[in-house]
Each structure stands twice: as structure tokens, then as C-alpha cells.
Enzyme design. Structure first.
Site, PDB file in Angstrom:
ATOM      1  N   GLU A  62       0.888  -1.169   0.000  1.00 19.76           N
ATOM      2  CA  GLU A  62       0.000   0.000   0.000  1.00 19.76           C
ATOM      3  C   GLU A  62       0.918   1.208   0.000  1.00 19.76           C
ATOM      4  OE1 GLU A  62      -1.543   3.086   1.190  1.00 19.76           O
ATOM      5  OE2 GLU A  62      -2.265   2.147   3.052  1.00 19.76           O
ATOM      6  N   GLU A 115       3.842  13.517  -4.350  1.00 20.01           N
ATOM      7  CA  GLU A 115       3.204  13.357  -3.039  1.00 20.01           C
ATOM      8  C   GLU A 115       3.958  14.224  -2.034  1.00 20.01           C
ATOM      9  OE1 GLU A 115       3.437   9.459  -1.085  1.00 20.01           O
ATOM     10  OE2 GLU A 115       1.355   9.742  -0.482  1.00 20.01           O
TER      11      GLU A 115
END
Ligand code: ADP
Length: 493
Positions: free
Chosen positions: A261, A396
């Protein structure tokens, strides 16, 4: 060396790690510090585990897997998980204070996660007795009865980040307990304390020695040997995409299974018909909650041109009114970033946004007045006039920074929203049912939220598309990640 088993009270200065049911030090004897990100104070030291400690933990996990744990029946594992959930419920405040002190999450938010975390444990408890194979009526090879069995993969290495130590630990350990696997968990060096507390609570609940082991240490020194270890059957990882890639490479030695993840740059699309009363706070907190240190942060905010200026003005007002401070204060809505390193990184993006020509409409600076000076605080920030190619729209940030972009048509916004290497999550605000369904279908993301954000349910699979990773957490698919399927053929003629 084994130390006396002690309760992990918050005033303790040193916390050993947990291997084979014993509280132990690193084989090297080395330790490392962990700090409160709101105050900069050292709150504890933990062992700086390395390769030899990983060896020891994997051996303990293997012994437990082959030994007493293998004789636990599904209903006994269920009972254990329910007991753990009850114990977590009783110690919830202790868990929250540990997370707030170690990684800065506002205590009100930590408390608010109770339902989700306890719900996960109870969901896995339910699933422990729902594991089953299939009977298959084949006839190709004579009179043969065939069926499948689901069997635990074995020793699972879990590597987690610092942004949600409680949920991440439970998400990795819960399915292991449900399926009969054992675990070696390596917490982040930035926030190792709650996983140690969790291991203690699990031991108190009756988890046998060696089933759950925690090795504290850095990524290169403890995480990498775990990912490489030939005796580990599976790695479950949450963290950055770059580290996920190095874990995949490290896993090749024994072709262990991997689920990942990873990062995201999730789009939130606000259509012209959206309910702004609802959309403004949800879009804001989709990033600002946990100071933007959320893998699913809706950090690319696409707003329909006709409402763009009003939306951005409301968002800026909302950001400006948020209460920022030490998360232990129940009035705090936004806490600090995890570390000075993360603060530097986020400040770099604040500069990049301005240099690339985005218009700052809220925040944009470090907060260092009074009590905030010693912590890693950044004002909730909104950039408008962002274009798709700017770094703040592509990378990000993992900080409280929203990049607002405007759009004209749905086709256009879908194309732009999907134009990213990531695919973790997406948000949509609209009152039109057809638009809701169409965008849910067309967005390339593992989770799509419509007129809400952040909703996570233990029964609903969560995970990424593209470079946000593979494998799912939550739902029946999550259990499958921890199970092998065996085909059995029995000749009966
Ligand atoms: P972040 O710190 O941004 O959350 P990372 O991917 O760096 O993301 O860290 C997530 C977890 O991965 C942490 O527990 C960290 O110690 C661990 N880690 C870092 N590098 C490695 C590596 N090379 N191999 C295995 N684990 C690692």
C-alpha cells in the site's frame, strides 16, 4: 538479553522490543531515540534492531507457526481476536495518548478512530471462522473427489510507516491472527511506541509467544533484512513507492508474496452542482487531517470553473480557522509533522509552489510562535492557479498542502485526474447520480468516495491501482492475501 517484562507506561524512558514472548534488547546493544513531534522532546529510547534481531524474530515466528499456534482452531483464534478487541477498548485512551505523543495525531482524531480499529479486530474475528475451500465436482481423471483448502502462508513480515501506527499494526496483524499466520512487525523508526504497546496488549490477551514479534529499528538496518529473509513467506508493506519498489526487489530471493500500500496523489473533483456546505470541510480535511500525512490525501483539488473562486475562498477561510497545536490538547484540530526532516521536505514544496507560479491563498509557512517553536508545525496551505505540470500537482507532499485546479468538462477532468502514476483514491462531489456513477467508473483508483472522503470499512477492500501498490486490505480479499490455496484429489474408485 532479556529484560523484565514491564508495562509500557508513557513515562518510561526505554522500551525493549518484543521477540518470542520476551522483552529484549538489540543484539548490538544499540538504541535509538523517539521524539514528540509537537515539542521535540525525547520521549523514549528503543532498541536499534538489525539483521541478527530479525533472524531471531523470524525463528521465533517460525517456531510458533509450526508449534502451538498451528493447533489453534479457527474458533479459538476468533475468541482470541475478540478478547484483543475488548482489551483494546479498555486501553483505548492509552493507545491514543501513545499515538499523539509519538507521532502527533490530535487526540480527538485518535479517539475518533476507535470504531474503525475495534471494528477491524472484530471483523477479522468473524472472518476467522469463515475461511473455507471449495468442493469441485470434476470427472476428467476418473472417480476422484477434489476440493480446495485454504492454508496460512506462514511467517509474515509487516513493515509499517509512522502516520497511523495503530490502524496499520491492526491491519497487518489482525488477518494474520484470523488465518493462523505469525508476524514479525517492523514499525517506523519515527513512531515505534504504539506497536510495542499493541504487542503487549495482545500478549495480555493470550496471543502465544512468537506469534506476534516487534523488531524496532531503521528501514535499511531492520526493514531490508526482513524483506530479504528467506524464512519469511510474505511481506505486507505500507509506505512510500520507492521503498515498496526496493521491497519487491528484496523479495525476489525466495519469491515471497508481497502486498503493497504505497503513495498517492489523489484527485478530488468538485462538480458545479456540489453541496458546498459539505464539500468544503470534507475536501479540506481530506488533506489537513493528520497534517496531510495521509496516503489517501486528496491533494489535487479539481473545482468546476463556475464555482472555483467561491470554493477556493471558502476553503481558504476554513484552512485559516483550523486550530493548530500539540495534539494532546483536546481543542487541537491539526498537529505537527512527524520530524524536522519532513518539515524541510514540506517547506521545499511550499517554495516550489510559489516559484512555479501558483497563487498562495492560505498558509504557506512554518508556524513557530510561542509553544509551536519546538515542534514541526506548518500552516494548512491552499495553492490556487495550479497547473497540472507543477511539482505540487504531481508529487506526493505528505504535508497539509492542497493544490486547487479548475476544470470545464467531465471528460477533461477524468483525463487529467487519471494522468498520474498513482491510483490510490479519488473523491467526487456532485448531486447528480449519473455523474457520481460515471466518475466512479472512470477514475483509476482503488477507492472512490462520493460526497464523502476517508470512509474506511473493514469489510470493504482498500488498496491501490498503478504505482499505489497491489493487494487489498479489508474485506474477504484481505484474508486471501494471507492464505495459500491447496487442491486435493482423492481417488475413490
Ligand atoms: P515514510 O517514512 O515516508 O512513511 P518509507 O517507505 O520510507 O515511508 O518507510 C515506511 C517503512 O519502511 C518504515 O518502517 C521504514 O523504516 C521502512 N523502510 C525504509 N526503507 C526500507 C528498506 N529499504 N527496506 C525495508 N523497509 C524499509
Amino acid at each position: 538479553m532479556t529484560v523484565d517484562q514491564t508495562r509500557h507506561s508513557l513515562d518510561g524512558r526505554h522500551r525493549p522490543m518484543f521477540i518470542g514472548g520476551a522483552w529484549v534488547e538489540a543484539a548490538s546493544g544499540q538504541t535509538m531515540e523517539t521524539r514528540n513531534p509537537a515539542t521535540g522532546e525525547i520521549i523514549a529510547t528503543v532498541p536499534r534492531g538489525g539483521k541478527r534481531d530479525i533472524e531471531r524474530a523470524v525463528a521465533a515466528a517460525r517456531n510458533a507457526f509450526d508449534g502451538p499456534w498451528s493447533r489453534f482452531k479457527p474458533h479459538e483464534r476468533q475468541k482470541l481476536l475478540l478478547k484483543i478487541a475488548d482489551l483494546f477498548e479498555r486501553h483505548w485512551e492509552e493507545i491514543c495518548v501513545s499515538d499523539t505523543t509519538d507521532m502527533g495525531l490530535p487526540i480527538v482524531r485518535a479517539r475518533g478512530n476507535a470504531n474503525r480499529v475495534l471494528g477491524m479486530l472484530r471483523y477479522y474475528a468473524g472472518m476467522a471462522t469463515a475461511i473455507h475451500g471449495q468442493s469441485i465436482q470434476n470427472s476428467l481423471a476418473g472417480d476422484i473427489v477434489s476440493y480446495t483448502r485454504k492454508e496460512p502462508v506462514g511467517v509474515v513480515g509487516a513493515i509499517i510507516p509512522w502516520n497511523a501506527p495503530t490502524a496499520a499494526s491492526v491491519w497487518k496483524i489482525g488477518p494474520a491472527l484470523a488465518t493462523g499466520c505469525t508476524v514479525v512487525l517492523k514499525p517506523s523508526e519515527e513512531a515505534p511506541l504504539t506497536p510495542l504497546l499493541i504487542a503487549e496488549l495482545m500478549a495480555d490477551a493470550g496471543v502465544p509467544d512468537g506469534v506476534v514479534n516487534i523488531v524496532t529499528g531503521t528501514g535499511p538496518e531492520a526493514g531490508a533484512p526482513l524483506a530479504e529473509h528467506m524464512g519469511v513467506d510474505k511481506i505486507v508493506f505500507t509506505g512510500s513507492t520507492a521503498t515498496g519498489q526496493s521491497i519487491v526487489r528484496a523479495s525476489a530471493g525466495n519469491l515471497k508474496r508481497v502486498s503493497l500500500e504505497l503513495g498517492g496523489k489523489s484527485p478530488v473533483i468538485v462538480c458545479a452542482d456540489a453541496d458546498l456546505e459539505r464539500a468544503v470541510p470534507v475536501a479540506a480535511m481530506s488533506v489537513f487531517a493528520n497534517s496531510g500525512q495521509i496516503c489517501i490525501a486528496g491533494s489535487r483539488l479539481f473545482v468546476a470553473r463556475s464555482i472555483h473562486d467561491e470554493f477556493v475562498a471558502r476553503l481558504a477561510a476554513y484552512a485559516g480557522a483550523l486550530r493548530i497545536g500539540n495534539g494532546i490538547d483536546p481543542n487541537t484540530e491539526i498537529g505537527p509533522l512527524i520530524s524536522p526532516r519532513q518539515l524541510d521536505r514540506v517547506q521545499g514544496y511550499l517554495r516550489a509552489g510559489t516559484e512555479e507560479g501558483a497563487r498562495l491563498v492560505a498558509g504557506g509557512n512554518r508556524l513557530s510562535d510561542g509553544a509551536l517553536a519546538a515542534g514541526n508545525f506548518v500552516a494548512p496551505t491552499v495553492f490556487a492557479g495550479v497547473s497540472d505540470i507543477m511539482r505540487i500537482a504531481r508529487e506526493e507532499i505528505f504535508g497539509p498542502v492542497i493544490s486547487a485546479l479548475s476544470f470545464d468538462t467531465l471528460d477533461e477532468v477524468v483525463r487529467r485526474a487519471n494522468d498520474t502514476p498513482y491510483g490510490l483514491a479519488a473523491g467526487v462531489f456532485t448531486r447528480d447520480l449519473a455523474t457520481a456513477h460515471q466518475l466512479s467508473r472512470r477514475l483509476h483508483a482503488g477507492s472512490v468516495w462520493v460526497n464523502t472522503y476517508h470512509a474506511i470499512d473493514p469489510a470493504v477492500p482498500f488498496g491501490g491501482y498503478k504505482m499505489s501498490g497491489y493487494g487489498r486490505e479489508g474485506g474477504a480479499e484481505h484474508l486471501d492475501e494471507y492464505l495459500n490455496t491447496k487442491g486435493v484429489f482423492i481417488r475413490i474408485d
